[in-house]
Scaffold this motif. Sequence first.
Motif, PDB file in Angstrom:
ATOM      1  N   UNK A  77       0.804  -1.227   0.000  1.00 35.64           N
ATOM      2  CA  UNK A  77       0.000   0.000   0.000  1.00 35.64           C
ATOM      3  C   UNK A  77       0.831   1.268   0.000  1.00 35.64           C
ATOM      4  N   UNK A  78       2.112   1.171   0.255  1.00 31.49           N
ATOM      5  CA  UNK A  78       2.935   2.361   0.428  1.00 31.49           C
ATOM      6  C   UNK A  78       3.524   2.843  -0.891  1.00 31.49           C
ATOM      7  N   UNK A  79       4.042   4.040  -0.886  1.00 34.92           N
ATOM      8  CA  UNK A  79       4.812   4.535  -2.024  1.00 34.92           C
ATOM      9  C   UNK A  79       6.110   3.742  -2.140  1.00 34.92           C
ATOM     10  N   UNK A  80       6.642   3.655  -3.366  1.00 36.11           N
ATOM     11  CA  UNK A  80       7.822   2.811  -3.596  1.00 36.11           C
ATOM     12  C   UNK A  80       8.605   3.392  -4.778  1.00 36.11           C
ATOM     13  N   UNK A  81       9.909   3.611  -4.579  1.00 39.47           N
ATOM     14  CA  UNK A  81      10.763   4.114  -5.660  1.00 39.47           C
ATOM     15  C   UNK A  81      10.995   3.029  -6.706  1.00 39.47           C
TER      16      UNK A  81
END
Length: 756
Positions: free
Chosen positions: A606-610
Amino acid sequence: MGQKRWLFLLAIFAVLLAFTSGRGVLKLKSDDGQHVYNHTLTLTLVEYASAVYVSDLTELFNWTCERCNGLTKGFEVIEIIFDVEHCLQAYVGVAKDLNAIIIAFRGTQEHSIQNWVSDLFWKQLDLNYPDMPDAMVHHGFYSAYHNTTLRPAVLGAVQRAKISYGANINIIVTGHSMGGAMAAFCGLDLVVNEGEENVQVMTFGQPRVGNAAFASYYSLLVPNTFRITHEHDMVPHLPPFYHIFPQKTYHHFPTEVWVRDLGFSSLVLASVEKVCDNTGEDPTCSRSVVGNSISDHLKYFGIDLRCETWRQCTIVMSHEMDRFSRKDSKGNLVMSRTLPSTTVNETEALLENVFVWLEMEQKRWVFLLAIFACLLFFSRGRVLKWKTDDDSPVYNHTLALTLVEYTSAVYMSDLTELFTWTCERCNGLTKGFQVIEIIVDIEHCLQGYVGVAKDLNAIVIAFRGTQEHSIQNWVSDLFWKQLDLNYPDMPDAMVHHGFYSAYHNTTVRPAVLDAVKRAKNFYGENIKIMVTGHSMGGAMAAFCGLDLVVNEGYENVQVMTFGQPRIGNAAFASYYSLLVPNTFRITHDRDIVPHLPPFFYLFPQKTYHHFPTEVWVRDLSVLKIVRFGIEKVCDNTGEDPTCCRSVMGSSISDHLTYFGVEMMCETWRQCSIVMGREVESYSRRDSKGNIFLSRIDPSPEELVDESVEQECLLENERLGNSEVEEEEGSLILCGRCSLLFELRSDECVILSACFG
């Protein structure tokens, strides 16, 4: 007598509290990249803060005291400082499990007259720290650290520890009550005057130490600071906070963590910890209750934070400790361990282990070589192939130095200099670049350009990052709403709404794509495309690169960004890395922006990810002068824990400079541009006032003298172009091969090859 004294003090405090009951606070200049509170670390540090109250210096030095067990087991003390003159005590040591130097300061000894006077002496004093105008601090607490034997002894011990355990070891400073105030000054001293970077401060029951201006500076310089307060603890309410005099009163710095006990009567069943806001004076935390408890001050998380006895400034030390101790002329005592963990027996044991290891390694390599020989026999000339991308792009340091200059130039507000590539930032490795299109989206305060770098045989597209005083861009940066990305074959891909819209839903996208098509028509379909940008411009560059590949069908697309934030989730990052593999994200040391929006490792789906590949640049400096940077090409996960994620992203200055090149506007004027009349013929505006400067044929018109014109004619003759005719202005068109020359005041330059 003692009971009457406490009643008298509580009566005075009640009167002071009447003036402090308001809820008005000053909003501090605080670092937006807030650090994460660590409950387990807190339980460890409260034991270190408790141990510094031990008066038996033999047990404390050997770490065998009753309070030296639990989570602090294995700690090694390097230095103990006991200032008899001012009744102060502290120690410095190394916690190998935390990979940190621990500095702990003792709080007030209740029966020490000197400390009570110091606590109640609420006189403001100018703090002589650089760049801290209007910062006022508590005279007693400031002097207790800066004007006693503590400071030189603590700093000396830190330097010895760093020599023994490595310069990259962390530093954690802690203390309780007055010791917490001294810990705060020590942490600030280590950052400002000693140039230390990995400094964390955590205090327990700390009083206020300065005014709002000081709190503001402190929160910027030592952002990794947590003040733990307990229920109705009296001390965090002192010296008083007068809401009617916000500019003159004492003011806490952030971040407070307020601990409330749950239980019946005196039986505590559990504790609830609330991480408070970044003002330092959150009215919903300890300020929401009356601070009238001494017992809450003397116990945190069930740990006693006071001396074992009430004897005034007493210590106990056995004779075997004499060889580690020394006294000065005033009787102050310092116990030092010069070389931690370097005994002869330990050295011999280490050497023995090394020889055993070498013997085992030798056998291991013989075994591996035997296996390899068998494999080689059965492979009959074939090779073992790793399951990896054979066409993995290779990071190019020189290209990065070039593109960072292109990225810096897009911040220029003088469109005339930018369009003619004569700006101050348009030299160096980018000399000779030709701008085809400049786009200034006034409505959304965005800027970008497209041009051709002939030395790279590439179209360069650059996007500007956030203008610091642009309200629109800051809102876009902070608007972290997930949005479905309507790209083919990208199920579950979610992206940052603000960054996505900044490229896709503004005038930027159509103008960029049109300029790319014109450039490819002019310079050939095989010309490469390089997209770059910084900060928010890096996010737009990523969307542009993906758009060029997926929707426009271009193949030779490379993306290189600087200080780019996260723009999507893990699913999006996975698709992106497959579609635009020739992508490098340059991150600089402790740049705060690549850490945003936050990465929550507990919620990986669910999180942002590079997306990959990150190149982490760390500065090597002497006395804060950067000598050179070390570049580490990180793994293919996009979130390599050994790269920028291994440090706290807390620096704005690291964000605004990459490879020594400034990445910001020349002025702070909001979304302003300058444009001379000489480029008006290239410009147009739409109905919303957005500006476009376009060069239909990449060939600016400039006046030249006859000698230079003759030089171009001779050049045409040399190439065998006998049919030559002069166009209006300064262009010479050779009839046979259609080579286009630009006449300048000092040279004759080929602008393009056959365009038919």
